[in-house]
Design an enzyme around this catalytic site. Structure first.
Site, PDB file in Angstrom:
ATOM      1  N   ASP A  12       0.573 -20.903  -0.997  1.00 57.58           N
ATOM      2  CA  ASP A  12       0.352 -22.458  -1.130  1.00 57.58           C
ATOM      3  C   ASP A  12       0.895 -23.155  -2.307  1.00 57.58           C
ATOM      4  OD1 ASP A  12       0.063 -22.351   1.908  1.00 57.58           O
ATOM      5  OD2 ASP A  12      -1.918 -21.758   2.092  1.00 57.58           O
ATOM      6  N   HIS A  58      -7.993 -16.193  -1.308  1.00 55.90           N
ATOM      7  CA  HIS A  58      -7.514 -16.012  -0.407  1.00 55.90           C
ATOM      8  C   HIS A  58      -8.352 -14.993   0.008  1.00 55.90           C
ATOM      9  CE1 HIS A  58      -4.728 -14.133   2.343  1.00 55.90           C
ATOM     10  NE2 HIS A  58      -3.849 -14.492   2.288  1.00 55.90           N
TER      11      HIS A  58
END
Length: 381
Positions: A316, A265
């Site tokens: 996700d 991320h």
């Protein structure tokens, strides 16, 4: 690349916000002072919308009035549904269909045409209508594409439960409704991510809320931003279809230079706190269904990448198996992301235009100088 060039605006502060803050080293996400863990456990999506838009959690009367206003705005004009039908029958990409339909909503919006672009009341009502209608659009598109007729929204169901009802044609049980509501809470806001920045960039021109949300949807459509959960589920299905051991699969994938979706991320250096919560819900759904296949496959891949590569999962990674076990089609995972994140987009638009300044960055010119070129008339070229 020179030291002062911030490609992708990484680390550049362009606004001050009271909406959400991320501590990437500690793995913390906070909405207006409340941890994501507390909100996910104790607040509904409607409560979080109220918090983001009004600055405080609602009391019972405020929440009741807010929910009634949301319910009253769920219906979508027949002409918009007709366009959604055409897009579905043409097998349009779901995010492209959502982008088109949201833009079209402006033609039927009752906001006064002469309203000032900074009118707080008008913008709030417009944002609420858009947020209430997006689930209706997504569910209608999905059903029409699957050869079914749209299901009208119900006025006795919460935002999350009503979407599942419109999608499947039957009222969800309490567990599914609760899990989905929690997923919406987790995705509601996340600082100045690409789609949120796109929304405030559009709003900074004093354009309208529909344009800002349409810009954000178009940005979220990109696979580097919104499509990772779909990629994760397709990856897990690939492992399952190959009847491969997930540990062997991930090792082979890395040896082949493949990217494993759902890890890493731009902000978090540790495990995404939202992934922790959704991982637990994925496990609960698996236990209820009598199989932990998807959860165990996911944890095997996570453990290996954490231990061997130092890569932590993002939201996700576990939203994929959570949605899949709820029976949600894989290719509408990103539209569902938009269905939640619109709350954050709208909140940031409100906040930014309170003290608006046109967003206008600059680029460093690295092309030819005038002494390196000579203009030649067209007939002599």
């Amino acid at each position: 690349m020179s030291d002062d060039l911030k490609k992708g605006l990484e680390g550049v502060i362009v606004a001050e916000s009271e909406l959400s803050v991320i501590d990437g080293d500690a793995g913390k996400l906070v909405y207006r002072g409340y941890t994501i863990e507390d909100l996910a456990k104790g607040a509904s999506y409607e409560e979080v919308l109220y918090l983001l838009w009004h600055g405080h959690l609602p009391n019972r009367d405020e929440l009741s009035e807010f929910k009634q206003a949301m319910v009253a705005a769920r219906d979508v004009d027949d002409d918009v549904i007709s366009t959604v039908r055409q897009l579905a029958e043409a097998d349009e990409d779901p995010m492209a269909a959502l982008r088109t339909a949201v833009s079209m909503l402006s033609a039927f919006d009752p906001a006064p045409e002469d309203a000032e672009p900074t009118d707080e009341t008008v913008n709030l009502e417009t944002g609420r209508r858009i947020t209430a209608k997006i689930p209706t659009i997504i569910a209608a598109f999905t059903r029409i594409r699957d050869g079914k007729e749209p299901v009208e929204p119900r006025n006795d169901l919460d935002h999350a439960a009503n979407f599942l009802y419109m999608l499947n044609g039957e009222e969800p049980d309490d567990v599914l409704a609760d899990v989905f509501d929690q997923a919406l809470v987790l995705h509601a806001d996340h600082g100045l991510n690409a789609s949120t920045f796109s929304a405030i960039t559009t709003a900074s021109t004093l354009s309208d809320v529909h344009s800002a949300v349409t810009s954000a949807i178009g940005t979220l459509k990109g696979p580097l931003h919104g499509g990772a959960n779909q990629d994760v589920m397709e990856m897990l299905k690939e492992v399952d279809d190959a009847e491969s051991d997930p540990l062997d699969w991930v090792k082979n994938a890395l040896d082949e230079g493949r990217r494993v979706s759902g890890f890493g991320h731009r902000v978090y250096n540790v495990k995404d706190p939202r992934a922790k919560i959704l991982g637990e819900r994925s496990k609960e759904l698996g236990e209820a269904a009598g199989t932990l296949k998807w959860y165990e496959m996911s944890t095997t891949i996570e453990d290996y990448l954490m231990e061997e590569k130092g890569l932590a999962p993002n939201v996700d990674f576990y939203s994929a198996s959570t949605y899949y076990q709820m029976g949600i089609p894989i290719d509408i995972y990103t539209p569902i992301f938009a269905m939640s994140r619109v709350g954050g987009w709208v909140a940031h638009v409100f906040e930014y235009i309170e003290d608006n300044r046109l967003i206008r960055p600059r680029a460093r010119y690295v092309g030819k100088n005038t002494d390196e070129t000579e203009f030649v008339p067209l007939d002599e070229r």
